[in-house]
Design an enzyme around this catalytic site. Structure first.
Site, PDB file in Angstrom:
ATOM      1  N   LYS A  16      29.415  80.080   1.056  1.00  0.00           N
ATOM      2  CA  LYS A  16      30.435  79.676   2.036  1.00  0.00           C
ATOM      3  C   LYS A  16      31.827  80.025   1.529  1.00  0.00           C
ATOM      4  CE  LYS A  16      29.182  75.316   1.987  1.00  0.00           C
ATOM      5  NZ  LYS A  16      28.037  75.205   1.070  1.00  0.00           N
ATOM      6  N   ARG A  91      29.716  67.499   6.391  1.00  0.00           N
ATOM      7  CA  ARG A  91      28.472  67.448   5.623  1.00  0.00           C
ATOM      8  C   ARG A  91      27.612  66.246   5.996  1.00  0.00           C
ATOM      9  NH1 ARG A  91      30.553  70.716   1.105  1.00  0.00           N
ATOM     10  NH2 ARG A  91      28.960  71.106  -0.450  1.00  0.00           N
ATOM     11  N   ARG A 130      27.003  80.948 -11.986  1.00  0.00           N
ATOM     12  CA  ARG A 130      28.431  80.633 -11.856  1.00  0.00           C
ATOM     13  C   ARG A 130      28.854  79.616 -12.920  1.00  0.00           C
ATOM     14  NH1 ARG A 130      30.703  78.398  -6.236  1.00  0.00           N
ATOM     15  NH2 ARG A 130      29.530  76.559  -6.840  1.00  0.00           N
ATOM     16  N   ARG A 136      32.832  74.690 -13.748  1.00  0.00           N
ATOM     17  CA  ARG A 136      32.532  73.626 -12.783  1.00  0.00           C
ATOM     18  C   ARG A 136      31.429  72.734 -13.329  1.00  0.00           C
ATOM     19  NH1 ARG A 136      32.306  75.242  -6.490  1.00  0.00           N
ATOM     20  NH2 ARG A 136      30.974  73.394  -6.536  1.00  0.00           N
ATOM     21  N   ARG A 148      22.037  68.286  -5.487  1.00  0.00           N
ATOM     22  CA  ARG A 148      22.928  68.700  -4.388  1.00  0.00           C
ATOM     23  C   ARG A 148      22.122  69.277  -3.225  1.00  0.00           C
ATOM     24  NH1 ARG A 148      26.560  72.449  -7.901  1.00  0.00           N
ATOM     25  NH2 ARG A 148      27.515  73.140  -5.968  1.00  0.00           N
TER      26      ARG A 148
HETATM   27  P1  B4P Z   1      30.021  79.913  -3.111  1.00  0.00           P
HETATM   28  O1  B4P Z   1      30.557  80.824  -2.093  1.00  0.00           O
HETATM   29  O2  B4P Z   1      30.998  79.336  -4.062  1.00  0.00           O
HETATM   30  O3  B4P Z   1      29.183  78.694  -2.521  1.00  0.00           O
HETATM   31  P2  B4P Z   1      29.555  77.441  -1.655  1.00  0.00           P
HETATM   32  O4  B4P Z   1      28.484  77.462  -0.620  1.00  0.00           O
HETATM   33  O5  B4P Z   1      30.968  77.481  -1.207  1.00  0.00           O
HETATM   34  O6  B4P Z   1      29.419  76.244  -2.733  1.00  0.00           O
HETATM   35  P3  B4P Z   1      29.325  74.658  -2.885  1.00  0.00           P
HETATM   36  O7  B4P Z   1      28.546  74.037  -1.765  1.00  0.00           O
HETATM   37  O8  B4P Z   1      28.830  74.457  -4.284  1.00  0.00           O
HETATM   38  O9  B4P Z   1      30.705  74.051  -2.935  1.00  0.00           O
HETATM   39  P4  B4P Z   1      31.618  72.958  -2.338  1.00  0.00           P
HETATM   40  O10 B4P Z   1      32.832  73.316  -3.031  1.00  0.00           O
HETATM   41  O11 B4P Z   1      31.614  72.955  -0.860  1.00  0.00           O
HETATM   42  O12 B4P Z   1      28.873  80.738  -3.862  1.00  0.00           O
HETATM   43  C1  B4P Z   1      28.146  80.248  -4.956  1.00  0.00           C
HETATM   44  C2  B4P Z   1      27.848  81.345  -5.957  1.00  0.00           C
HETATM   45  O13 B4P Z   1      27.009  82.333  -5.395  1.00  0.00           O
HETATM   46  C3  B4P Z   1      29.101  82.076  -6.450  1.00  0.00           C
HETATM   47  O14 B4P Z   1      29.011  82.270  -7.834  1.00  0.00           O
HETATM   48  C4  B4P Z   1      29.056  83.412  -5.717  1.00  0.00           C
HETATM   49  O15 B4P Z   1      29.652  84.463  -6.465  1.00  0.00           O
HETATM   50  C5  B4P Z   1      27.570  83.637  -5.552  1.00  0.00           C
HETATM   51  N1  B4P Z   1      27.263  84.395  -4.333  1.00  0.00           N
HETATM   52  C6  B4P Z   1      27.840  84.243  -3.115  1.00  0.00           C
HETATM   53  N2  B4P Z   1      27.288  85.103  -2.219  1.00  0.00           N
HETATM   54  C7  B4P Z   1      26.304  85.798  -2.895  1.00  0.00           C
HETATM   55  C8  B4P Z   1      25.364  86.813  -2.511  1.00  0.00           C
HETATM   56  N3  B4P Z   1      25.303  87.303  -1.263  1.00  0.00           N
HETATM   57  N4  B4P Z   1      24.507  87.272  -3.448  1.00  0.00           N
HETATM   58  C9  B4P Z   1      24.543  86.791  -4.729  1.00  0.00           C
HETATM   59  N5  B4P Z   1      25.424  85.830  -5.149  1.00  0.00           N
HETATM   60  C10 B4P Z   1      26.289  85.337  -4.234  1.00  0.00           C
HETATM   61  O16 B4P Z   1      31.065  71.492  -2.809  1.00  0.00           O
HETATM   62  C11 B4P Z   1      31.128  70.969  -4.115  1.00  0.00           C
HETATM   63  C12 B4P Z   1      31.002  69.431  -4.138  1.00  0.00           C
HETATM   64  O17 B4P Z   1      32.174  68.829  -3.515  1.00  0.00           O
HETATM   65  C13 B4P Z   1      29.840  68.797  -3.351  1.00  0.00           C
HETATM   66  O18 B4P Z   1      28.640  68.733  -4.109  1.00  0.00           O
HETATM   67  C14 B4P Z   1      30.400  67.369  -3.039  1.00  0.00           C
HETATM   68  O19 B4P Z   1      30.284  66.485  -4.135  1.00  0.00           O
HETATM   69  C15 B4P Z   1      31.872  67.616  -2.791  1.00  0.00           C
HETATM   70  N6  B4P Z   1      32.180  67.818  -1.353  1.00  0.00           N
HETATM   71  C16 B4P Z   1      32.689  68.980  -0.801  1.00  0.00           C
HETATM   72  N7  B4P Z   1      32.841  68.828   0.539  1.00  0.00           N
HETATM   73  C17 B4P Z   1      32.421  67.563   0.836  1.00  0.00           C
HETATM   74  C18 B4P Z   1      32.301  66.839   2.053  1.00  0.00           C
HETATM   75  N8  B4P Z   1      32.634  67.389   3.237  1.00  0.00           N
HETATM   76  N9  B4P Z   1      31.819  65.565   2.012  1.00  0.00           N
HETATM   77  C19 B4P Z   1      31.475  65.003   0.845  1.00  0.00           C
HETATM   78  N10 B4P Z   1      31.547  65.637  -0.340  1.00  0.00           N
HETATM   79  C20 B4P Z   1      32.004  66.909  -0.356  1.00  0.00           C
END
Ligand code: B4P
Length: 200
Positions: A16, A91, A130, A136, A148
């Site tokens: 995302k 979420r 990552r 992180r 998660r």
């Molecule tokens: P990202 O792009 O970073 O993944 P994400 O889905 O944004 O991550 P996440 O769900 O962990 O984060 P959030 O900050 O929302 O990609 C992950 C990895 O994959 C990277 O290293 C990237 O390079 C790699 N990648 C991407 N695309 C690829 C592909 N096509 N092929 C190979 N590799 C690939 O959440 C973090 C925490 O914050 C949660 O656990 C929660 O505690 C809190 N939080 C956030 N929002 C919240 C909410 N609305 N309510 C309650 N808690 C919340």
């Protein structure tokens, strides 16, 4: 002007954050990532950040009222945005209902939810990789990563149901190259924008 608001949806590590950067630069939306906002609060050791830390480090969701309040002030602080890209939010069902309400106060709504589909094994692999370099704390331990994913299945699937019922939900494959995935997302957005403009 009618606003165009998107949700990028999917499990942790589905890409995302990665795809959001490309989407906002191509389509000019304002990016709101609750994960990034919470990590900033954590790094600055604000009271909100200190509260959030205990949940995030265990792989749990931060309480709804904290996250909803944060989004509310972001919407207030960006009165001129032509649209928002919500990344990692909503979420929970309560967050989805609160978001719909906040947007309706602004006389707008969610236009589309795009979900990235990725298998659990691929997610664990990506996040552990990552974790080797990002610093992180929620990406280092496989147990926390699987927690998660379990939280996603238990609490976040309801968000998909909410927007499916409104016929705003579309899934795409989140595995493959960054470009392939971005092209599929762009296609959905472009189609949606055409319908959106024809409604104005
Ligand atoms: P990202 O792009 O970073 O993944 P994400 O889905 O944004 O991550 P996440 O769900 O962990 O984060 P959030 O900050 O929302 O990609 C992950 C990895 O994959 C990277 O290293 C990237 O390079 C790699 N990648 C991407 N695309 C690829 C592909 N096509 N092929 C190979 N590799 C690939 O959440 C973090 C925490 O914050 C949660 O656990 C929660 O505690 C809190 N939080 C956030 N929002 C919240 C909410 N609305 N309510 C309650 N808690 C919340």
């Amino acid at each position: 002007m009618l606003m165009f608001n998107l949700i990028l949806f999917g499990p942790p590590g589905s890409g995302k954050g990665t795809q959001s950067e490309k989407i906002v630069s191509q389509f000019g939306l304002k990016h709101l990532s609750t994960g990034d906002l919470l990590r900033r609060e954590k790094a600055e050791k604000t009271p909100l950040g200190l509260e959030a830390k205990s949940f995030m480090d265990k792989g749990q969701l931060v309480p709804d009222e904290v996250v909803i309040g944060m989004i509310d002030s972001c919407l207030e602080n960006n009165p001129d945005a032509k649209g928002f890209l919500f990344d990692g939010f909503p979420r929970t069902a309560a967050q989805a209902e609160a978001l719909d309400k906040l947007l309706s106060f602004k006389k707008t709504a969610i236009s589309k939810v795009i979900a990235l589909e990725v298998s659990e094994e691929e997610l664990v692999k990506r996040l552990l990789k990552r974790g080797e370099s990002s610093g992180r704390t929620d990406d280092i331990n496989e147990e926390v990563i699987r927690k998660r994913f379990a939280v996603y299945l238990n609490e976040t699937t309801a968000v998909a149901e909410h927007y499916k019922a409104l016929q705003k939900f579309e899934s795409i494959k989140g595995e493959g190259s960054l470009e392939e995935i971005f092209n599929a997302i762009s296609q959905v957005i472009t189609n949606e924008l055409k319908m959106h403009h024809s409604e104005v």
